[in-house]
Design an enzyme around this catalytic site. Sequence first.
Site, PDB file in Angstrom:
ATOM      1  N   ARG A  33      -3.884   6.602   1.021  1.00 48.48           N
ATOM      2  CA  ARG A  33      -4.403   7.822   1.656  1.00 48.48           C
ATOM      3  C   ARG A  33      -3.425   8.537   2.570  1.00 48.48           C
ATOM      4  O   ARG A  33      -3.615   9.689   2.905  1.00 48.48           O
ATOM      5  CB  ARG A  33      -5.672   7.484   2.437  1.00 48.48           C
ATOM      6  CG  ARG A  33      -6.878   7.310   1.537  1.00 48.48           C
ATOM      7  CD  ARG A  33      -8.013   6.663   2.280  1.00 48.48           C
ATOM      8  NE  ARG A  33      -7.622   5.330   2.723  1.00 48.48           N
ATOM      9  CZ  ARG A  33      -8.432   4.474   3.310  1.00 48.48           C
ATOM     10  NH1 ARG A  33      -9.668   4.818   3.575  1.00 48.48           N
ATOM     11  NH2 ARG A  33      -8.011   3.283   3.653  1.00 48.48           N
TER      12      ARG A  33
ATOM     13  N   ARG B  52       0.818  -1.222   0.000  1.00 51.16           N
ATOM     14  CA  ARG B  52       0.000   0.000   0.000  1.00 51.16           C
ATOM     15  C   ARG B  52       0.850   1.270   0.000  1.00 51.16           C
ATOM     16  O   ARG B  52       0.539   2.218   0.719  1.00 51.16           O
ATOM     17  CB  ARG B  52      -0.927   0.042   1.228  1.00 51.16           C
ATOM     18  CG  ARG B  52      -2.077  -0.926   1.210  1.00 51.16           C
ATOM     19  CD  ARG B  52      -3.244  -0.374   0.379  1.00 51.16           C
ATOM     20  NE  ARG B  52      -4.258  -1.387   0.216  1.00 51.16           N
ATOM     21  CZ  ARG B  52      -5.337  -1.482   0.990  1.00 51.16           C
ATOM     22  NH1 ARG B  52      -5.554  -0.607   1.929  1.00 51.16           N
ATOM     23  NH2 ARG B  52      -6.205  -2.439   0.784  1.00 51.16           N
TER      24      ARG B  52
ATOM     25  N   ARG C  35      -7.616  11.738  -5.256  1.00 50.56           N
ATOM     26  CA  ARG C  35      -8.888  11.156  -4.771  1.00 50.56           C
ATOM     27  C   ARG C  35     -10.001  12.180  -4.610  1.00 50.56           C
ATOM     28  O   ARG C  35     -11.180  11.820  -4.594  1.00 50.56           O
ATOM     29  CB  ARG C  35      -8.651  10.441  -3.429  1.00 50.56           C
ATOM     30  CG  ARG C  35      -8.259   8.998  -3.539  1.00 50.56           C
ATOM     31  CD  ARG C  35      -9.394   8.100  -4.023  1.00 50.56           C
ATOM     32  NE  ARG C  35     -10.181   7.560  -2.936  1.00 50.56           N
ATOM     33  CZ  ARG C  35     -11.484   7.692  -2.815  1.00 50.56           C
ATOM     34  NH1 ARG C  35     -12.170   8.382  -3.699  1.00 50.56           N
ATOM     35  NH2 ARG C  35     -12.122   7.150  -1.805  1.00 50.56           N
TER      36      ARG C  35
ATOM     37  N   TYR D 257     -14.424 -12.703  -0.218  1.00 52.24           N
ATOM     38  CA  TYR D 257     -15.136 -11.443  -0.520  1.00 52.24           C
ATOM     39  C   TYR D 257     -16.421 -11.697  -1.296  1.00 52.24           C
ATOM     40  O   TYR D 257     -17.454 -11.065  -1.065  1.00 52.24           O
ATOM     41  CB  TYR D 257     -14.240 -10.499  -1.333  1.00 52.24           C
ATOM     42  CG  TYR D 257     -13.329  -9.659  -0.479  1.00 52.24           C
ATOM     43  CD1 TYR D 257     -13.838  -8.652   0.341  1.00 52.24           C
ATOM     44  CD2 TYR D 257     -11.963  -9.869  -0.468  1.00 52.24           C
ATOM     45  CE1 TYR D 257     -12.998  -7.879   1.127  1.00 52.24           C
ATOM     46  CE2 TYR D 257     -11.111  -9.105   0.320  1.00 52.24           C
ATOM     47  CZ  TYR D 257     -11.639  -8.101   1.113  1.00 52.24           C
ATOM     48  OH  TYR D 257     -10.813  -7.344   1.894  1.00 52.24           O
TER      49      TYR D 257
ATOM     50  N   ASP E 183      -6.968  -2.692  -7.531  1.00 48.69           N
ATOM     51  CA  ASP E 183      -7.516  -3.264  -6.299  1.00 48.69           C
ATOM     52  C   ASP E 183      -7.800  -4.746  -6.486  1.00 48.69           C
ATOM     53  O   ASP E 183      -8.103  -5.204  -7.590  1.00 48.69           O
ATOM     54  CB  ASP E 183      -8.789  -2.548  -5.836  1.00 48.69           C
ATOM     55  CG  ASP E 183      -9.116  -2.927  -4.401  1.00 48.69           C
ATOM     56  OD1 ASP E 183      -8.541  -2.315  -3.493  1.00 48.69           O
ATOM     57  OD2 ASP E 183      -9.909  -3.879  -4.190  1.00 48.69           O
TER      58      ASP E 183
END
Length: 364
Positions: free
Chosen positions: A46, A42, A55, A167, A91
């Site tokens: 963010r 990652r 974003r 998922y 992703d």
Amino acid sequence: METVGRNGAATTANQDSVLEGTRFVRACLRKPVDRTPVWFLRQAGRYMQEYRDVRKHHTLVEICKQPDIASEVTITAAEKLGVDAAIIFADLLLPLEPMGLPFEFQAGEGPVVHLPVRTPDDVKALRTDRAADLAYVARAIEKVAAHFGDRLGVIGFCGAPYTLASYMIEGGGSRNYVFTKQMMYGDGTSWRTLLDKLVTVLTDYCRLQVRAGADVIQIFDSWVGSLSLSDYRDYAFEASKRLVQAVQDMGVPVIYFGVETAGLLAQMAATGADVVGLDWRQPLDVGWREVGHTHAVQGNLDPITLFAPIEVIESRVKEILRAAGGRPGHIFNLGHGIVPNTPVENVQAVVRMVRDFRLENQNG
Ligand code: CP3
């Protein structure tokens, strides 16, 4: 220029061979390197102002689907940190869409799959013929590979069959994986069909990425730590192994990563993955022994250590490098992804620490 063997890794290397390939790819293959390569799970996210600025104008999925933006985010993060590898901005969930399962990211909630896979008919309805819809990821990889040339390794990635199945079945993240394990234990036919379908799509998806210039593929089995060793062996291992081997047949090394995997490492290594990712819960040398020195390892700083005072960070970074002991086949990384609000300067400091580290002769 850095000299061969400065951290003890390459003392028996011949000079010429050290010039072939990036140090990141060399380390994946357990070839001697001039110093330990470093990158971060990652690394674009963010915690980084540049990413937050992008974003403001685009959703996560929009960024993934626009190769200009996805490649820019990938390149900016790798350059700002000075790391040895760039992981493509994408992703894990993207392959669900061409399989017929729309999803979205809800603020603060993570991914939500609107129609989770729960019945044999749900499994039967999943499509396996549209991996080419993910070509936008390949276009982004082409741009990143063209930008870095042979300066940095370019990492493509996908989810492992078990983690993606979880998922699909849970409809999002999960604490106890009740629906997943219910299908796994109770409807073996559907479970096997689901994993087979995932292997088909993920193999095609990885092939797109390798053809576009990915040097290495990382397979994220992020939630495999929810399985006991027996369940991993009986219900998940074989599909992972098939995917690992299919990707290796494309001619690139594979990194196989999971979290809370202390009890699973030897079995994960039995997939044949070139590199096994280690989380931070056990010392790197203990994890490496479990994996076996016939494989490379990646890890394993606790991502939350990046919030600690610099002296604490430094002592933990050195502890990991000493535990690796200069053995060829260590890629420095975190034990899991960088979290929001991590100070960027601490991530950059870790890169410097790894770059400057020299293994002392005695007492580590
Ligand atoms: O720099 C990089 O590492 C590349 C980008 C990347 C993202 N997701 C972008 C992203 C990678 C490698 C992933 C993989 C991924 N996605 C995993 C496996 C890695 C792991 O952590 O074990 C998983 C489980 C996912 C699924 C996923 N995506 C979740 C659970 C979430 C929500 C997390 C949260 O904190 O909100 C995401 C969203 C996501 N994917 C973000 C990023 C940068 C953050 C959200 C945003 O920008 O809105």
